[in-house]
Design a protein around this motif. Structure first.
Motif, PDB file in Angstrom:
ATOM      1  N   TRP A  16      -7.703  -0.514   4.584  1.00 15.70           N
ATOM      2  CA  TRP A  16      -8.413   0.162   5.971  1.00 15.70           C
ATOM      3  C   TRP A  16      -9.369  -0.923   6.562  1.00 15.70           C
ATOM      4  CZ3 TRP A  16      -8.356   2.728   1.016  1.00 15.70           C
ATOM      5  CH2 TRP A  16      -7.768   4.098   1.052  1.00 15.70           C
ATOM      6  N   SER A  17      -9.219  -0.863   7.937  1.00 18.78           N
ATOM      7  CA  SER A  17     -10.139  -2.108   8.471  1.00 18.78           C
ATOM      8  C   SER A  17     -11.442  -1.948   8.001  1.00 18.78           C
ATOM      9  CB  SER A  17      -9.992  -1.767  10.044  1.00 18.78           C
ATOM     10  OG  SER A  17     -10.364  -0.234  10.429  1.00 18.78           O
ATOM     11  N   GLN A  18     -12.216  -0.932   7.797  1.00 21.36           N
ATOM     12  CA  GLN A  18     -13.701  -0.928   7.335  1.00 21.36           C
ATOM     13  C   GLN A  18     -13.834  -1.941   6.279  1.00 21.36           C
ATOM     14  OE1 GLN A  18     -11.502   1.715   7.977  1.00 21.36           O
ATOM     15  NE2 GLN A  18     -12.924   3.436   9.131  1.00 21.36           N
ATOM     16  N   LEU A  19     -12.598  -1.811   5.194  1.00 23.27           N
ATOM     17  CA  LEU A  19     -12.778  -2.722   3.871  1.00 23.27           C
ATOM     18  C   LEU A  19     -12.370  -4.075   4.084  1.00 23.27           C
ATOM     19  CD1 LEU A  19     -11.304   0.119   1.550  1.00 23.27           C
ATOM     20  CD2 LEU A  19     -13.739  -0.428   1.964  1.00 23.27           C
ATOM     21  N   VAL A  20     -11.586  -4.372   5.004  1.00 23.15           N
ATOM     22  CA  VAL A  20     -11.296  -5.897   5.153  1.00 23.15           C
ATOM     23  C   VAL A  20     -11.738  -6.428   6.454  1.00 23.15           C
ATOM     24  CG1 VAL A  20      -9.013  -5.065   3.928  1.00 23.15           C
ATOM     25  CG2 VAL A  20      -9.151  -5.143   6.323  1.00 23.15           C
ATOM     26  N   SER A  40      -3.011   9.083   9.387  1.00 30.07           N
ATOM     27  CA  SER A  40      -4.081   9.675   8.972  1.00 30.07           C
ATOM     28  C   SER A  40      -5.035   9.086   8.060  1.00 30.07           C
ATOM     29  CB  SER A  40      -3.939  11.226   8.598  1.00 30.07           C
ATOM     30  OG  SER A  40      -3.147  11.082   7.419  1.00 30.07           O
ATOM     31  N   ARG A  41      -4.083   7.721   7.456  1.00 32.36           N
ATOM     32  CA  ARG A  41      -4.651   7.042   6.439  1.00 32.36           C
ATOM     33  C   ARG A  41      -4.605   5.663   6.770  1.00 32.36           C
ATOM     34  NH1 ARG A  41      -1.453  10.029   1.533  1.00 32.36           N
ATOM     35  NH2 ARG A  41      -2.826  11.670   1.236  1.00 32.36           N
ATOM     36  N   GLY A  42      -4.337   5.002   7.973  1.00 35.25           N
ATOM     37  CA  GLY A  42      -4.397   3.807   8.383  1.00 35.25           C
ATOM     38  C   GLY A  42      -4.337   2.762   7.644  1.00 35.25           C
ATOM     39  N   TYR A  43      -3.065   2.015   7.525  1.00 31.80           N
ATOM     40  CA  TYR A  43      -2.674   1.161   6.544  1.00 31.80           C
ATOM     41  C   TYR A  43      -2.674  -0.169   7.240  1.00 31.80           C
ATOM     42  CZ  TYR A  43      -2.230   4.544   2.888  1.00 31.80           C
ATOM     43  OH  TYR A  43      -2.534   5.544   2.158  1.00 31.80           O
ATOM     44  N   PHE A  44      -3.046  -1.388   6.491  1.00 36.88           N
ATOM     45  CA  PHE A  44      -2.589  -2.678   7.158  1.00 36.88           C
ATOM     46  C   PHE A  44      -2.020  -3.730   6.099  1.00 36.88           C
ATOM     47  CE2 PHE A  44      -6.335  -0.683   9.163  1.00 36.88           C
ATOM     48  CZ  PHE A  44      -6.012  -0.856  10.595  1.00 36.88           C
ATOM     49  N   ALA A  45      -1.467  -4.591   6.581  1.00 35.30           N
ATOM     50  CA  ALA A  45      -0.735  -5.538   5.490  1.00 35.30           C
ATOM     51  C   ALA A  45      -1.678  -6.956   5.717  1.00 35.30           C
ATOM     52  CB  ALA A  45       0.840  -5.608   5.774  1.00 35.30           C
ATOM     53  N   HIS A  46      -1.951  -7.597   4.742  1.00 35.26           N
ATOM     54  CA  HIS A  46      -2.499  -8.898   4.815  1.00 35.26           C
ATOM     55  C   HIS A  46      -1.943  -9.585   3.726  1.00 35.26           C
ATOM     56  CE1 HIS A  46      -5.833  -6.538   6.935  1.00 35.26           C
ATOM     57  NE2 HIS A  46      -5.462  -5.561   5.931  1.00 35.26           N
ATOM     58  N   ARG A  47      -2.190 -11.018   4.372  1.00 33.36           N
ATOM     59  CA  ARG A  47      -2.045 -12.209   3.338  1.00 33.36           C
ATOM     60  C   ARG A  47      -2.968 -13.672   3.762  1.00 33.36           C
ATOM     61  NH1 ARG A  47       4.045 -13.819   5.265  1.00 33.36           N
ATOM     62  NH2 ARG A  47       3.163 -14.513   7.257  1.00 33.36           N
ATOM     63  N   PRO A  48      -3.127 -13.945   2.530  1.00 33.35           N
ATOM     64  CA  PRO A  48      -4.112 -15.405   2.797  1.00 33.35           C
ATOM     65  C   PRO A  48      -3.583 -16.237   3.971  1.00 33.35           C
ATOM     66  CG  PRO A  48      -3.266 -15.422   0.474  1.00 33.35           C
ATOM     67  CD  PRO A  48      -2.603 -14.101   1.290  1.00 33.35           C
ATOM     68  N   ASN A  49      -4.572 -16.896   4.792  1.00 38.33           N
ATOM     69  CA  ASN A  49      -4.138 -17.755   5.881  1.00 38.33           C
ATOM     70  C   ASN A  49      -3.176 -18.885   5.270  1.00 38.33           C
ATOM     71  OD1 ASN A  49      -5.233 -16.335   7.916  1.00 38.33           O
ATOM     72  ND2 ASN A  49      -7.276 -17.372   7.514  1.00 38.33           N
ATOM     73  N   ARG A  50      -3.567 -19.365   4.142  1.00 37.30           N
ATOM     74  CA  ARG A  50      -2.772 -20.433   3.741  1.00 37.30           C
ATOM     75  C   ARG A  50      -1.226 -20.240   3.217  1.00 37.30           C
ATOM     76  NH1 ARG A  50      -6.739 -18.845   0.172  1.00 37.30           N
ATOM     77  NH2 ARG A  50      -5.827 -18.844  -1.973  1.00 37.30           N
ATOM     78  N   THR A  51      -0.862 -18.925   3.209  1.00 34.34           N
ATOM     79  CA  THR A  51       0.475 -18.372   2.722  1.00 34.34           C
ATOM     80  C   THR A  51       1.575 -18.631   4.104  1.00 34.34           C
ATOM     81  OG1 THR A  51      -0.416 -16.982   1.299  1.00 34.34           O
ATOM     82  CG2 THR A  51       1.702 -16.534   2.006  1.00 34.34           C
ATOM     83  N   TRP A  63       9.745  -2.749   6.751  1.00 34.76           N
ATOM     84  CA  TRP A  63      10.111  -1.253   6.057  1.00 34.76           C
ATOM     85  C   TRP A  63       8.929  -0.405   6.155  1.00 34.76           C
ATOM     86  CZ3 TRP A  63       7.844   0.889   1.896  1.00 34.76           C
ATOM     87  CH2 TRP A  63       8.438   2.046   1.067  1.00 34.76           C
ATOM     88  N   MET A  64       7.609  -0.700   5.705  1.00 32.10           N
ATOM     89  CA  MET A  64       6.488   0.078   5.726  1.00 32.10           C
ATOM     90  C   MET A  64       6.064   0.482   7.149  1.00 32.10           C
ATOM     91  SD  MET A  64       3.687  -1.772   3.230  1.00 32.10           S
ATOM     92  CE  MET A  64       3.664  -3.158   4.000  1.00 32.10           C
ATOM     93  N   ALA A  65       6.244  -0.338   8.119  1.00 29.83           N
ATOM     94  CA  ALA A  65       6.251   0.143   9.726  1.00 29.83           C
ATOM     95  C   ALA A  65       7.197   1.145  10.023  1.00 29.83           C
ATOM     96  CB  ALA A  65       6.267  -0.877  10.512  1.00 29.83           C
ATOM     97  N   ALA A  66       8.483   0.927   9.642  1.00 30.70           N
ATOM     98  CA  ALA A  66       9.378   1.959   9.921  1.00 30.70           C
ATOM     99  C   ALA A  66       9.256   3.182   9.242  1.00 30.70           C
ATOM    100  CB  ALA A  66      10.869   1.419   9.712  1.00 30.70           C
ATOM    101  N   ALA A  67       8.725   3.320   8.095  1.00 33.55           N
ATOM    102  CA  ALA A  67       8.506   4.441   7.050  1.00 33.55           C
ATOM    103  C   ALA A  67       7.349   5.163   7.856  1.00 33.55           C
ATOM    104  CB  ALA A  67       8.151   4.140   5.866  1.00 33.55           C
ATOM    105  N   ALA A  68       6.405   4.517   8.163  1.00 31.20           N
ATOM    106  CA  ALA A  68       5.145   5.029   8.715  1.00 31.20           C
ATOM    107  C   ALA A  68       5.449   5.743  10.279  1.00 31.20           C
ATOM    108  CB  ALA A  68       4.002   4.306   8.991  1.00 31.20           C
TER     109      ALA A  68
END
Length: 69
Positions: A16-20, A40-51, A63-68
């Motif tokens: 959730w954006s508030q947590l990250v 209703s649950r707002g998900y985001f995908a993240h990875r470290p900048n150096r990746t 896949w996650m975006a399509a499923a949502a």
């Protein structure tokens, strides 16, 4: 705990954006896509900048975006 794993370079995470937001602001993580999914649950995908972009990660995010919808 998942966020510490993402920051340490152990993969991607959903959150959730508030947590990250602080980590996004300080640059220790970055969004892997500019796509935001509004549910209703707002998900985001993240990875470290150096990746570097990785095909399997991109496929998972697509896949996650399509499923949502």
């Amino acid at each position: 705990m998942y966020l510490q794993a993402v920051v340490a370079g152990h993969g991607v995470g959903l959150g959730w954006s508030q947590l990250v937001q602080r980590r996004l602001d300080d640059g220790s993580i970055t969004l892997v896509s500019d796509v935001e999914v509004s549910t209703s649950r707002g998900y985001f995908a993240h990875r470290p900048n150096r990746t570097r972009p990785h095909r399997a990660v991109d496929q998972m995010i697509d896949w996650m975006a399509a499923a949502a919808g």
